[in-house]
Design a protein around this motif. Structure first.
Motif, PDB file in Angstrom:
ATOM      1  N   ALA A  43       3.174  12.358 -13.145  1.00 41.10           N
ATOM      2  CA  ALA A  43       4.261  13.049 -13.855  1.00 41.10           C
ATOM      3  C   ALA A  43       4.445  12.490 -15.263  1.00 41.10           C
ATOM      4  CB  ALA A  43       5.558  12.930 -13.058  1.00 41.10           C
ATOM      5  N   ILE A  44       4.273  11.196 -15.427  1.00 44.63           N
ATOM      6  CA  ILE A  44       4.355  10.603 -16.772  1.00 44.63           C
ATOM      7  C   ILE A  44       3.225  11.135 -17.644  1.00 44.63           C
ATOM      8  CG2 ILE A  44       4.136   8.447 -18.062  1.00 44.63           C
ATOM      9  CD1 ILE A  44       5.562   7.052 -15.709  1.00 44.63           C
ATOM     10  N   ARG A  45       2.031  11.237 -17.099  1.00 37.29           N
ATOM     11  CA  ARG A  45       0.898  11.753 -17.886  1.00 37.29           C
ATOM     12  C   ARG A  45       1.091  13.219 -18.252  1.00 37.29           C
ATOM     13  NH1 ARG A  45      -2.056   8.548 -14.095  1.00 37.29           N
ATOM     14  NH2 ARG A  45      -2.610  10.396 -12.867  1.00 37.29           N
ATOM     15  N   ARG A  46       1.817  13.975 -17.406  1.00 35.25           N
ATOM     16  CA  ARG A  46       2.098  15.386 -17.714  1.00 35.25           C
ATOM     17  C   ARG A  46       3.335  15.533 -18.587  1.00 35.25           C
ATOM     18  NH1 ARG A  46       0.953  16.299 -11.837  1.00 35.25           N
ATOM     19  NH2 ARG A  46       3.204  16.093 -11.542  1.00 35.25           N
ATOM     20  N   ALA A  47       3.947  14.429 -18.973  1.00 32.90           N
ATOM     21  CA  ALA A  47       5.154  14.420 -19.810  1.00 32.90           C
ATOM     22  C   ALA A  47       6.356  15.003 -19.082  1.00 32.90           C
ATOM     23  CB  ALA A  47       4.915  15.168 -21.120  1.00 32.90           C
ATOM     24  N   GLU A  48       6.342  14.980 -17.754  1.00 34.51           N
ATOM     25  CA  GLU A  48       7.524  15.385 -16.986  1.00 34.51           C
ATOM     26  C   GLU A  48       8.560  14.270 -16.953  1.00 34.51           C
ATOM     27  OE1 GLU A  48       6.929  17.916 -13.298  1.00 34.51           O
ATOM     28  OE2 GLU A  48       4.983  16.916 -13.431  1.00 34.51           O
ATOM     29  N   LEU A  49       8.113  13.043 -17.160  1.00 36.17           N
ATOM     30  CA  LEU A  49       9.001  11.887 -17.158  1.00 36.17           C
ATOM     31  C   LEU A  49       8.759  11.066 -18.415  1.00 36.17           C
ATOM     32  CD1 LEU A  49       8.666  10.591 -13.463  1.00 36.17           C
ATOM     33  CD2 LEU A  49      10.575  11.883 -14.441  1.00 36.17           C
ATOM     34  N   PRO A  50       9.769  10.327 -18.860  1.00 36.59           N
ATOM     35  CA  PRO A  50       9.563   9.438 -20.001  1.00 36.59           C
ATOM     36  C   PRO A  50       8.534   8.362 -19.668  1.00 36.59           C
ATOM     37  CG  PRO A  50      11.907   9.728 -19.508  1.00 36.59           C
ATOM     38  CD  PRO A  50      11.159  10.324 -18.370  1.00 36.59           C
ATOM     39  N   PRO A  51       7.803   7.873 -20.643  1.00 35.01           N
ATOM     40  CA  PRO A  51       6.750   6.887 -20.379  1.00 35.01           C
ATOM     41  C   PRO A  51       7.264   5.524 -19.945  1.00 35.01           C
ATOM     42  CG  PRO A  51       7.010   7.253 -22.740  1.00 35.01           C
ATOM     43  CD  PRO A  51       7.845   8.293 -22.054  1.00 35.01           C
ATOM     44  N   ASP A  52       8.555   5.252 -20.170  1.00 34.54           N
ATOM     45  CA  ASP A  52       9.088   3.935 -19.821  1.00 34.54           C
ATOM     46  C   ASP A  52       9.738   3.910 -18.438  1.00 34.54           C
ATOM     47  OD1 ASP A  52      11.194   5.572 -20.456  1.00 34.54           O
ATOM     48  OD2 ASP A  52      12.276   4.071 -21.661  1.00 34.54           O
ATOM     49  N   ARG A 105       0.828  -1.210   0.000  1.00 35.95           N
ATOM     50  CA  ARG A 105       0.000   0.000   0.000  1.00 35.95           C
ATOM     51  C   ARG A 105       0.861   1.259   0.000  1.00 35.95           C
ATOM     52  NH1 ARG A 105      -2.680   0.889   4.346  1.00 35.95           N
ATOM     53  NH2 ARG A 105      -1.865  -0.801   5.633  1.00 35.95           N
ATOM     54  N   ALA A 106       1.953   1.227   0.760  1.00 29.76           N
ATOM     55  CA  ALA A 106       2.821   2.403   0.823  1.00 29.76           C
ATOM     56  C   ALA A 106       3.432   2.706  -0.543  1.00 29.76           C
ATOM     57  CB  ALA A 106       3.934   2.172   1.853  1.00 29.76           C
ATOM     58  N   LEU A 107       3.916   1.681  -1.230  1.00 33.87           N
ATOM     59  CA  LEU A 107       4.543   1.889  -2.531  1.00 33.87           C
ATOM     60  C   LEU A 107       3.513   2.258  -3.598  1.00 33.87           C
ATOM     61  CD1 LEU A 107       7.106  -1.050  -2.442  1.00 33.87           C
ATOM     62  CD2 LEU A 107       7.611   1.390  -2.236  1.00 33.87           C
ATOM     63  N   GLN A 108       2.344   1.656  -3.534  1.00 37.87           N
ATOM     64  CA  GLN A 108       1.301   2.006  -4.501  1.00 37.87           C
ATOM     65  C   GLN A 108       0.868   3.461  -4.346  1.00 37.87           C
ATOM     66  OE1 GLN A 108      -1.720  -0.944  -3.756  1.00 37.87           O
ATOM     67  NE2 GLN A 108      -0.923  -2.339  -5.321  1.00 37.87           N
ATOM     68  N   ASN A 109       0.707   3.902  -3.113  1.00 39.40           N
ATOM     69  CA  ASN A 109       0.302   5.293  -2.889  1.00 39.40           C
ATOM     70  C   ASN A 109       1.349   6.259  -3.431  1.00 39.40           C
ATOM     71  OD1 ASN A 109      -2.024   4.473  -1.666  1.00 39.40           O
ATOM     72  ND2 ASN A 109      -1.381   4.940   0.410  1.00 39.40           N
ATOM     73  N   ALA A 110       2.619   5.999  -3.129  1.00 44.75           N
ATOM     74  CA  ALA A 110       3.679   6.895  -3.586  1.00 44.75           C
ATOM     75  C   ALA A 110       3.841   6.842  -5.106  1.00 44.75           C
ATOM     76  CB  ALA A 110       4.988   6.536  -2.899  1.00 44.75           C
ATOM     77  N   SER A 111       3.517   5.717  -5.713  1.00 46.46           N
ATOM     78  CA  SER A 111       3.660   5.589  -7.170  1.00 46.46           C
ATOM     79  C   SER A 111       2.785   6.581  -7.926  1.00 46.46           C
ATOM     80  CB  SER A 111       3.294   4.167  -7.607  1.00 46.46           C
ATOM     81  OG  SER A 111       4.227   3.227  -7.109  1.00 46.46           O
ATOM     82  N   SER A 112       1.676   6.981  -7.335  1.00 45.50           N
ATOM     83  CA  SER A 112       0.753   7.872  -8.039  1.00 45.50           C
ATOM     84  C   SER A 112       1.416   9.199  -8.413  1.00 45.50           C
ATOM     85  CB  SER A 112      -0.490   8.124  -7.186  1.00 45.50           C
ATOM     86  OG  SER A 112      -0.168   8.811  -5.994  1.00 45.50           O
ATOM     87  N   MET A 113       2.384   9.656  -7.632  1.00 42.92           N
ATOM     88  CA  MET A 113       3.062  10.909  -7.959  1.00 42.92           C
ATOM     89  C   MET A 113       3.839  10.782  -9.269  1.00 42.92           C
ATOM     90  SD  MET A 113       4.494  12.112  -4.202  1.00 42.92           S
ATOM     91  CE  MET A 113       5.405  10.566  -3.956  1.00 42.92           C
ATOM     92  N   PHE A 114       4.502   9.650  -9.439  1.00 43.50           N
ATOM     93  CA  PHE A 114       5.276   9.429 -10.657  1.00 43.50           C
ATOM     94  C   PHE A 114       4.363   9.150 -11.852  1.00 43.50           C
ATOM     95  CE2 PHE A 114       8.154   8.542  -7.161  1.00 43.50           C
ATOM     96  CZ  PHE A 114       9.298   9.211  -7.553  1.00 43.50           C
TER      97      PHE A 114
END
Length: 221
Positions: free
Chosen positions: A169-178, A157-166
């Motif tokens: 960011a991928i959807r905003r194109a701040e990070l590469p999709p891979d 649960r802790a890792l899943q919750n924190a994953s939402s930030m990244f």
């Protein structure tokens, strides 16, 4: 984690038992009307969790028994066994409840802003005695199948919750999709756990900002 002397695990409380409420000290008989959620059963649960939390802070993770909790919460030990089944499950529930489960996941509009807010909130939890107790419990549970499942559920649960930030960011194109989101979270939080559990270093803002800088640089390289 060993069960304290005199504490013999009972089967966990069923949904029907939970709805009927405890039948220990001060409990009602099965002939009474079914209680609505938020009634006495919820108050008993809160009293037991608060008592467990306070005993864990005062006596340490292994320094108290179900009987001690029951006395402090003014309930019968059998009521605790029916609901939680074992001292360790009760302890996990109490500690998670006491620290509000997990640091809140911010949504500031940028990944850097999210990570800054998240790490500061996480560090604040880790600095508190309650947070330190939870961390020690999460990494030192005995390797029984039951407690391993509880521990794994906490970290999942802790890792899943924190994953939402990244993922945002991928959807905003701040990070590469891979980007490997799970690995990104691990790189982000590992230095905080190392300092809290191993080296005892401070979790100051400069340190947290350096962790964010290193994480972002690695993701965008």
């Amino acid at each position: 984690m060993d069960t304290s002397p005199g504490d013999h695990p009972h089967p966990p409380m069923t949904a029907a038992d939970d709805a009927a409420g405890p039948t220990g000290l001060g409990g009602a008989s099965g002939r009474g009307p079914r209680r609505r959620p938020g009634g006495r059963s919820a108050k008993v649960r809160r009293a037991v969790l608060d008592a467990t939390f306070e005993l864990a802070k005062r006596e340490g993770l292994a320094g108290f028994s179900i009987t001690d909790v029951a006395q402090r919460a003014d309930v019968h030990p059998s009521s605790i066994y029916r609901r939680w089944g074992s001292r360790d499950r009760l302890l996990v529930d109490a500690l998670l409840s006491g620290v509000g489960n997990l640091a809140p996941i911010p949504d500031t509009g940028t990944l850097q802003g999210d990570l800054r807010a998240y790490l500061r909130a996480s560090a604040a939890v880790m600095r508190e005695p309650e947070g330190a107790l939870l961390l020690r419990l999460a990494v030192t549970m005995d390797e029984t199948s039951e407690l391993r499942a509880v521990r794994d559920d906490y970290w999942t649960r802790a890792l899943q919750n924190a994953s939402s930030m990244f993922e945002r960011a991928i959807r905003r194109a701040e990070l590469p999709p891979d980007v490997d989101v799970r690995r990104a979270v691990e790189h982000l939080v590992a230095p905080l756990y190392l300092r809290t559990l191993v080296t005892g270093g401070e979790l100051g803002d400069d340190f947290l900002d350096s962790v964010i800088h290193t994480t972002l640089h690695g993701l965008k390289a």
